[in-house]
Write an enzyme that holds these catalytic residues in place. Structure first.
Site, PDB file in Angstrom:
ATOM      1  N   ASP A 124      50.297  44.044  31.190  1.00 43.88           N
ATOM      2  CA  ASP A 124      48.817  43.862  31.599  1.00 43.88           C
ATOM      3  C   ASP A 124      48.016  45.036  31.126  1.00 43.88           C
ATOM      4  O   ASP A 124      48.401  46.095  31.357  1.00 43.88           O
ATOM      5  CB  ASP A 124      48.816  43.692  33.101  1.00 43.88           C
ATOM      6  CG  ASP A 124      47.598  43.423  33.808  1.00 43.88           C
ATOM      7  OD1 ASP A 124      46.551  43.709  33.165  1.00 43.88           O
ATOM      8  OD2 ASP A 124      47.712  42.748  34.676  1.00 43.88           O
ATOM      9  N   LEU A 184      47.880  48.761  36.856  1.00 43.74           N
ATOM     10  CA  LEU A 184      48.131  48.267  38.104  1.00 43.74           C
ATOM     11  C   LEU A 184      46.565  48.062  38.769  1.00 43.74           C
ATOM     12  O   LEU A 184      45.790  49.023  38.608  1.00 43.74           O
ATOM     13  CB  LEU A 184      48.675  49.556  38.754  1.00 43.74           C
ATOM     14  CG  LEU A 184      48.825  49.430  40.522  1.00 43.74           C
ATOM     15  CD1 LEU A 184      49.599  47.965  40.818  1.00 43.74           C
ATOM     16  CD2 LEU A 184      49.593  50.658  40.820  1.00 43.74           C
ATOM     17  N   HIS A 185      46.554  46.888  39.232  1.00 43.79           N
ATOM     18  CA  HIS A 185      45.200  46.636  40.063  1.00 43.79           C
ATOM     19  C   HIS A 185      45.511  45.762  41.335  1.00 43.79           C
ATOM     20  O   HIS A 185      46.721  45.267  41.605  1.00 43.79           O
ATOM     21  CB  HIS A 185      44.161  45.899  38.852  1.00 43.79           C
ATOM     22  CG  HIS A 185      45.084  44.761  38.228  1.00 43.79           C
ATOM     23  ND1 HIS A 185      45.097  43.553  38.804  1.00 43.79           N
ATOM     24  CD2 HIS A 185      45.812  44.678  37.205  1.00 43.79           C
ATOM     25  CE1 HIS A 185      45.871  42.715  37.912  1.00 43.79           C
ATOM     26  NE2 HIS A 185      46.386  43.440  36.794  1.00 43.79           N
ATOM     27  N   GLY A 186      44.678  45.062  41.818  1.00 43.35           N
ATOM     28  CA  GLY A 186      44.740  44.175  43.129  1.00 43.35           C
ATOM     29  C   GLY A 186      45.692  43.425  43.064  1.00 43.35           C
ATOM     30  O   GLY A 186      46.586  42.849  43.624  1.00 43.35           O
TER      31      GLY A 186
END
Length: 161
Positions: free
Chosen positions: A9, A13-15
């Site tokens: 990704d 790091l994300h929602g």
């Protein structure tokens, strides 16, 4: 130690990782394996904040990841995230076994070909996926836990990459 999810990704790091993948996988630790991020402590704070306190967040270089993963305690359930398939290829070439690689967001950049709305690849990416396959890793595109998995090689076989 168990790697409960290995995901490519570019956003790291994300929602979606926190709210969907992290919970679905049962992870208690998010390991962001990225050489650039590991060297710049100031860049790590937003990623740690994005975890919302639900996960321990660790930022390591690819080499640190290779050497430290075997030392992780038995209580660690790790969500391992890299920006690129080549980073994962380096990890498996370093001796880490990854049975499955989840392919998330790989944005369009010049020279990349669209596979679907969230995944774009170039020749280098496909060579990395071949290395992963040769090391026993199944590479599947899956945008959300409830989405169907699709083999990256099946999705790209008719594309001119």
């Amino acid at each position: 130690m168990a790697i409960v999810l290995a995901r490519i990704d570019e956003r790291l790091l994300h929602g979606q990782i926190r709210l969907q993948w992290g919970k679905q996988s049962g992870a208690n630790t998010v390991l962001l394996a990225n050489d650039e991020l590991s060297e710049q402590v100031a860049l790590q704070a937003p990623f740690k904040a994005a975890a919302g306190g639900e996960f321990a967040v660790v930022c390591r270089s690819i080499e640190q990841t290779i050497s430290n993963l075997p030392k992780a305690g038995p209580d660690r359930k790790i969500c391992l995230i890299c920006k690129t398939p080549m980073d994962f290829a380096r990890i498996v070439q370093g001796g880490v076994k990854l049975p499955e690689i989840n392919i998330g967001n790989m944005h369009f950049h010049p020279g990349r070909v669209m596979v679907d709305k969230n995944v774009n690849v170039n020749k280098e990416d496909m060579k990395a996926f071949e290395i992963l396959r040769d090391h026993g890793s199944v590479c599947t595109v899956q945008h959300a836990p409830e989405s169907a998995k699709q083999c990256i090689f099946e999705m790209t076989k008719s594309l001119d990459i």
